[in-house]
Write an enzyme that holds these catalytic residues in place. Structure first.
Site, short mmCIF file in Angstrom:
data_model
loop_
_atom_site.label_atom_id
_atom_site.label_comp_id
_atom_site.label_asym_id
_atom_site.label_seq_id
_atom_site.Cartn_x
_atom_site.Cartn_y
_atom_site.Cartn_z
N GLU A 226 8.58 0.76 11.87
CA GLU A 226 9.71 1.70 11.76
C GLU A 226 9.08 3.09 11.75
O GLU A 226 8.44 3.48 10.78
CB GLU A 226 10.51 1.42 10.50
N CYS B 132 13.25 10.54 8.65
CA CYS B 132 12.97 10.03 10.00
C CYS B 132 14.20 10.06 10.88
O CYS B 132 14.11 10.27 12.09
CB CYS B 132 12.44 8.60 9.90
N GLU C 283 8.18 15.38 16.69
CA GLU C 283 8.80 15.32 15.36
C GLU C 283 8.15 16.35 14.45
O GLU C 283 6.93 16.31 14.23
CB GLU C 283 8.59 13.91 14.79
N LYS D 150 0.88 -1.18 0.00
CA LYS D 150 0.00 0.00 0.00
C LYS D 150 0.91 1.23 0.00
O LYS D 150 1.49 1.59 1.00
CB LYS D 150 -0.88 -0.01 1.26
#
Ligand code: NAD
Length: 501
Positions: free
Chosen positions: A264, A297, A394, A189
């Site tokens: 992750e 990330c 973040e 996806k």
């Protein structure tokens, strides 16, 4: 339907993006499958309309999982040696199409074209070939007094692979490579903000000779296609790279079916510079944290510096930052391209405005760049409180914060004052002190005097809220396989000339 915008054209379910044709439907059981619902995909470079992409839901996911299930026995039965030639060819084809893939990805997600061509897409090819070879080395026999323990890495079944938009092609192959090498069949996806290069991957998989149904692709929105996929009862593994909030939702769905997950996730990584560090190397590497407009990330966004060298280092970082060219990611001189989407740009702006209002000081940047709506100035704050949003959340944009500390122990304390634990970068020369700090940082990866070096055989993943599990090397196969021990009593078997069944 036929639309033309700049040099991109859209005809029925195929878009031409900077000269490269891309299918915009799902890839299920070896053919393109349309959906009545479609979603709009625009380029972050200039907002141009790139594609109307099929928006899948439950029925498309059902079809893709059924195709993957049907293809599983034959693909699994090939064994690592039977799969390797097909996967090697798949990797070769990715390498042969680097220019096309890089072109589409740069337009679709705003990453630098040169970086895609020379590093990211070749790395994606390596993700496929490396794991094909690594699968050939798996398995061992552990002897004990009574039995021989033969350890097998058996394929687990159908794997759902869900990826984010910031490096979609590379991150997809990081999962596709080991999942296929392990003998699983897969449903991918792709991210709705950068869905296009996944279609190129599907096309190349067919050219490589992957049997129908082994690799399937369901395009769509996360809350529809993604949610249907992770809730599906016939999925055996879920490997997800994306944000921590989405992982919580996937974890709840996976709990219902007891499907193993690999997560992750995001980070708020520290970048520690000790008093004896090579300041030029540290400064250049700090500026590299603005890579991909900070949409990485692993980015070390909290710069934690020994007070004795802070002023000198800050001057060097300021000088290097001033030289960064912000603009069209297809131009070779550009170093910072656009943010992915207007919603995301507003989110980044929100963090910056709230930090300012909370008393943090802007050292440079602090707002949109005049290159265009989605372009953001590389930004540095200081006076950032450790309980503030900017220290703890973040941002996923080109926004760093600067913190000074008295010594290595305080650097460790500030670095670890976090709910995340994805990565940490450390600059220092003295081996004893550097090792002391590295060993105490809470992170899945600690880079010492380097950054962003990722060995495919090494473990990769996040601690705390940055993830669950590790992938890379054998760790990927631990996840994607059912690891089985065949414990056989010594001297209990005879050998017959009719081996096999
Ligand atoms: P996201 O979580 O919003 O989306 C990631 C993927 O999940 C997309 O494909 C999306 O469609 C899908 N999704 C969304 N809701 C879903 C649901 N309910 N069920 C199933 N799937 C769903 O993340 P994003 O904004 O695309 O990516 C940015 C995030 O990814 C950042 O937090 C970044 O740190 C993280 N990231 C982590 C790594 C890593 O290796 N640790 C690498 C790259 C990005």
């Amino acid at each position: 339907m036929h639309t033309t915008m700049s040099n991109n054209t859209i005809t029925d379910h195929v878009s031409t993006v900077d000269g490269v044709e891309v299918h915009t439907d799902h890839w299920i059981n070896g053919r393109w499958v349309a959906s009545a619902d479609r979603f709009e995909d625009r380029s972050p470079i200039d907002g141009s309309h790139l594609a109307d992409v099929a928006a899948g839901g439950g029925s498309e996911v059902d079809a893709a999982v059924a195709a993957a299930r049907a293809a599983f026995p034959a693909w699994a039965a090939l064994g690592p040696a039977g799969r390797a030639p097909i996967l090697r060819r798949f990797a070769e084809l990715i390498n042969e199409h680097v220019d096309d893939i890089a072109t589409v990805e740069s337009v679709d997600n705003g990453s630098l074209l040169t970086g895609l061509k020379h590093a990211v897409v070749p790395r994606a090819a390596l993700n496929v070939s490396f794991f094909a070879e690594h699968a050939l080395t798996l398995g061992e026999t552990i002897e004990s007094p009574q039995v021989s323990n033969r350890v097998r890495f058996d394929p687990s079944g159908v794997a759902a692979l869900i990826t984010p938009w910031n490096a979609p092609f590379m991150l997809t192959t990081w999962k596709v490579g080991p999942a296929l090498a392990a003998g699983n069949t897969i449903v991918v996806k792709p991210p709705e903000w950068a869905p296009l290069t996944a279609a190129l991957l599907a096309q190349l998989s067919a050219q490589a000779g992957l049997p129908d149904g082994v690799l399937n692709l369901v395009q769509g929105i996360g809350s529809a296609a993604g949610a249907a996929l992770v809730a599906h009862e016939d999925v055996d593994r879920i490997s997800f790279t994306g944000s921590t909030p989405t992982a919580r939702s996937i974890g709840r769905a996976a709990a219902e079916t007891l499907t193993p997950v690999s997560f992750e996730l995001g980070g708020k990584s520290p970048f520690v510079v000790l008093a004896d560090a090579d300041l030029d190397a540290a400064a250049q590497t700090i500026v590299a944290q603005y890579m991909n407009a900070g949409q990485v990330c692993l980015s070390g966004t909290r710069i934690i510096v020994d007070a004795s060298i802070a002023d000198e280092l800050l001057d060097k970082v300021r000088t290097h930052t001033a030289a960064l060219i912000v603009g069209d990611p297809r131009q070779p001189a550009t170093r910072i391209g656009p943010l992915i989407h207007p919603t995301h740009a507003a989110r980044v702006d929100g963090f910056v405005e709230r930090a300012r209002a909370a008393g943090a000081r802007v050292l440079w940047g602090g707002g949109r760049h005049d290159a265009g709506e989605l372009y953001y100035q590389p930004t540095m704050f200081d006076h950032v409180a450790h309980d503030s949003e900017l220290f703890r959340s973040e941002v996923f944009g080109p926004v760093l914060s600067w913190h000074t500390v008295a010594d290595a122990d305080e650097a460790i304390a500030v670095a670890n004052d976090q709910d995340y634990g994805l990565a940490a970068t450390l600059f220092g020369r003295d081996a004893t002190r550097t090792t002391y700090v590295a060993d105490r940082l809470v992170a899945g990866t600690v880079w010492v005097n380097c950054y962003y070096v990722r060995e495919l055989a090494a473990p990769f993943g996040g601690s705390r809220n940055s993830g669950i599990g590790r992938e890379g090397g054998t760790w990927s196969f631990d996840f994607f396989c059912d690891v089985k021990n065949v414990a056989t009593r010594h001297d209990s078997l005879t050998t017959s000339p009719h081996a096999g069944n």
